[in-house]
Motif scaffolding. Sequence first.
Motif, PDB file in Angstrom:
ATOM      1  N   ALA A 103       0.818  -1.218   0.000  1.00 21.60           N
ATOM      2  CA  ALA A 103       0.000   0.000   0.000  1.00 21.60           C
ATOM      3  C   ALA A 103       0.848   1.263   0.000  1.00 21.60           C
ATOM      4  N   GLU A 104       2.073   1.174   0.519  1.00 22.23           N
ATOM      5  CA  GLU A 104       2.947   2.346   0.594  1.00 22.23           C
ATOM      6  C   GLU A 104       3.923   2.433  -0.566  1.00 22.23           C
ATOM      7  N   VAL A 105       4.358   1.296  -1.080  1.00 19.26           N
ATOM      8  CA  VAL A 105       5.484   1.255  -2.011  1.00 19.26           C
ATOM      9  C   VAL A 105       5.053   1.104  -3.463  1.00 19.26           C
ATOM     10  N   PHE A 106       3.941   0.429  -3.700  1.00 20.76           N
ATOM     11  CA  PHE A 106       3.494   0.165  -5.067  1.00 20.76           C
ATOM     12  C   PHE A 106       2.776   1.401  -5.611  1.00 20.76           C
ATOM     13  N   THR A 107       3.566   2.393  -5.974  1.00 24.01           N
ATOM     14  CA  THR A 107       3.053   3.697  -6.390  1.00 24.01           C
ATOM     15  C   THR A 107       3.505   4.007  -7.816  1.00 24.01           C
ATOM     16  N   PRO A 108       2.813   4.919  -8.502  1.00 22.67           N
ATOM     17  CA  PRO A 108       3.252   5.307  -9.851  1.00 22.67           C
ATOM     18  C   PRO A 108       4.690   5.807  -9.897  1.00 22.67           C
ATOM     19  N   ASP A 109       5.123   6.570  -8.898  1.00 24.94           N
ATOM     20  CA  ASP A 109       6.500   7.076  -8.894  1.00 24.94           C
ATOM     21  C   ASP A 109       7.505   5.931  -8.840  1.00 24.94           C
ATOM     22  N   ASN A 110       7.279   4.966  -7.943  1.00 25.50           N
ATOM     23  CA  ASN A 110       8.205   3.849  -7.836  1.00 25.50           C
ATOM     24  C   ASN A 110       8.146   2.943  -9.058  1.00 25.50           C
ATOM     25  N   LEU A 111       6.974   2.835  -9.667  1.00 26.75           N
ATOM     26  CA  LEU A 111       6.865   2.060 -10.903  1.00 26.75           C
ATOM     27  C   LEU A 111       7.679   2.719 -12.017  1.00 26.75           C
ATOM     28  N   ARG A 112       7.633   4.024 -12.098  1.00 27.46           N
ATOM     29  CA  ARG A 112       8.428   4.716 -13.113  1.00 27.46           C
ATOM     30  C   ARG A 112       9.929   4.546 -12.865  1.00 27.46           C
ATOM     31  N   LYS A 113      10.326   4.611 -11.593  1.00 24.30           N
ATOM     32  CA  LYS A 113      11.745   4.389 -11.276  1.00 24.30           C
ATOM     33  C   LYS A 113      12.192   2.986 -11.672  1.00 24.30           C
ATOM     34  N   THR A 114      11.283   2.029 -11.548  1.00 19.64           N
ATOM     35  CA  THR A 114      11.635   0.637 -11.798  1.00 19.64           C
ATOM     36  C   THR A 114      11.518   0.265 -13.267  1.00 19.64           C
ATOM     37  N   TYR A 115      10.466   0.737 -13.927  1.00 22.36           N
ATOM     38  CA  TYR A 115      10.192   0.327 -15.302  1.00 22.36           C
ATOM     39  C   TYR A 115      10.585   1.370 -16.340  1.00 22.36           C
TER      40      TYR A 115
END
Length: 276
Positions: A243-255
């Motif tokens: 709920a805290e980590v699976f965010t659009p920002d972190n997805l962009r950093k990863t993908y």
Amino acid sequence: MIQVPQAASSTTGVKTSDSKSNTARILDVHDMTVAYHQRPVLWDVDFTLDEPRLVGIIGPNGAGKSTFIKAILGLVPLAGGSVKLFGTAPEAQRKRIGYVPQRESVDWDFPVSVLDVVLMGTYGRLGWFRRPRAADIAWARECLAQVGLADFAYRQIGQLSGGQQQRTFLARALAQKADIYFMDEPMAGVDAATERVVFALLKQLRAEGKTLLVVHHDLRTVAEYFEMVAMLNMRLTAAGPTAEVFTPDNLRKTYGGRLEVLDAAAEALRKKQRSD
């Protein structure tokens, strides 16, 4: 010694209590670096678990997700860093570890039955040169029943469908009665019925107090399936409660700029939030 870029110290490890010592941790990965042919695949990865969790490991193709699991298990060598399971080297904890590899990595032409494969999960307790007892065979059959394959016990594994083959290896993992499970894309390329079986099994094992690290590719189901995520793209870009980590920002950093993937994940997130 390989040379890798210098990176800032990671603070994304999953830590539920800094007061606990390493010996109390279920998993402690410190500065993990892995390389193939002098080329880094993972570098400077820090990841810890102090309590049982159901963790999804996600990231783009080639990000090092399978390598991360294999390095923890000692199936590929480390170029740097260290791994501890339950406070010791993974080799000392074999009886407590369950592993479900990618289906593509298995020789399905090997002449063994479904029941034989599941019984292999009991060898850690039996030893390789002792014949399974009636109780072991009964337990293996029970594990097959839990994944819906009770009627396939004497079928040769190569005669099964892809989903049935995956269920067979899940039953073998169940038979191990492990404390921590590593599963490499158990839901990849399977039918909807098998995916439901896999997800139900993950929930069951988690309810029994087990720890599970599961490589997963479908971002649309991450929020539904996992209570924690570890996001990898050569480095650990983020890790923590879903709920805290699976965010659009972190997805962009990863993908990166893979917008079609991010759009699908964002839509799944919105649906999850509306249902909550």
